[in-house]
Design an enzyme around this catalytic site. Structure first.
Site: not given
Length: 296
Positions: A153, A178, A243, A246, A269, A278
């Site tokens: 990120r 995050k 992004h 990524r 995640h 994805y």
């Protein structure tokens, strides 16, 4: 103007009451004490500001769900603001109600909008190659390369320090990302060589990527500008954001046969459901499907 008011976005247009300013500042203090990220603090305070501004000088004790419904209809929907912004406001008001006692608000009873489920934007490997090779400046090229090579990120890249590169173990440590989580991602020998060359040229003092003044962290705005210039040089007309790199990293890993569970760990995640998106943009399996048209 109240000395605290200058920190509230838009306060120069419609000043809030002293009571409203106090509760926003108190809410901001709470968010900072409980270690919310600066971006979340800004987002939540901006959202609360807009809501209280809409309500005028109505006493906080008299605010109710009808005010939130009116704000939703007459402000968010009327201005055609996004569903994500609507959810953002509800999240801010919900947390505010937990902290600020004495209101009649209960955001739990307010129906949330259905979330849009857009597919992630993905670049081809050739497009990525052209983007990261476009800058002549070593630092610019290194920043774009690292975002794609490690699936970072923007904030994760900017918060890196030189010791996060553990070349002997061939890993990059990503700290406090995050969700306040740390994680590691693998880095290849080729990437380590590029990083060593970069370090020898720039000798960063504190942050891995610093601005024109040594010891000062490279800014997010400048990084966005680096990407914009790279896109122009690469002659890519798509509205590419950082992004996208990524997203492309994750999708290209999936297309190479990397297990989804590993990709989840590499991206940081919390749930596989986030990573599963994805699978909808990977062409690995789709390209193996034969259309009945081909048999006509």
């Amino acid at each position: 103007m109240n000395k605290n008011q200058k920190n509230i976005p838009g306060s120069h247009v419609t000043p809030l009451s002293t009571e409203q300013l106090k509760v926003i500042n108190s809410f901001e203090d709470y968010l900072r004490r409980t270690r919310y990220s600066e971006s979340t603090i800004k987002t939540y305070c901006d959202s609360l500001y807009q809501f209280l501004k809409f309500c005028g000088e109505k006493p906080l004790a008299l605010l109710s769900n009808s005010d939130l419904h009116d704000f939703n209809t007459q402000y968010i929907i009327a201005k055609k603001l996004s569903a994500s912004y609507q959810n953002q406001v509800l999240n801010a008001v919900k947390l505010f109600c937990k902290v600020q006692l004495g209101t009649q608000l209960n955001p739990e009873l307010v129906k949330r909008p259905r979330r849009a489920k857009p597919l992630p934007n993905v670049l081809s490997q050739l497009e990525v190659k052209n983007i990261i090779e476009s800058p002549k400046n070593t630092k610019h090229r290194m920043m774009l390369t690292l975002i794609y090579a490690c699936g970072l990120r923007r904030s994760e890249l900017l918060n890196l320090i030189p010791t996060d590169i553990q070349s002997n173990r061939k890993i990059l440590l990503i700290r406090n990302s995050k969700g306040k989580k740390d994680r590691i991602v693998p880095i290849s020998e080729a990437l380590i060589t590029l990083l060593r060359n970069y370090y020898k040229e720039y000798r960063p003092m504190k942050w891995l990527f610093e601005g024109q003044v040594r010891g000062v962290q490279y800014s997010a705005k400048s990084l966005e500008s680096v990407l914009k210039q790279a896109l122009q040089k690469a002659k890519i007309g798509k509205p590419v954001t950082l992004h996208w790199l990524r997203h492309s990293y994750a999708t290209h890993l999936l297309e190479r046969g990397t297990d989804l569970r590993y990709i989840q760990e590499l991206l940081g995640h919390s749930s596989t459901k986030t990573t599963e998106i994805y699978t909808h943009v990977s062409t690995r399996s789709i390209q193996e499907i034969r259309s009945p048209f081909d048999d006509l």
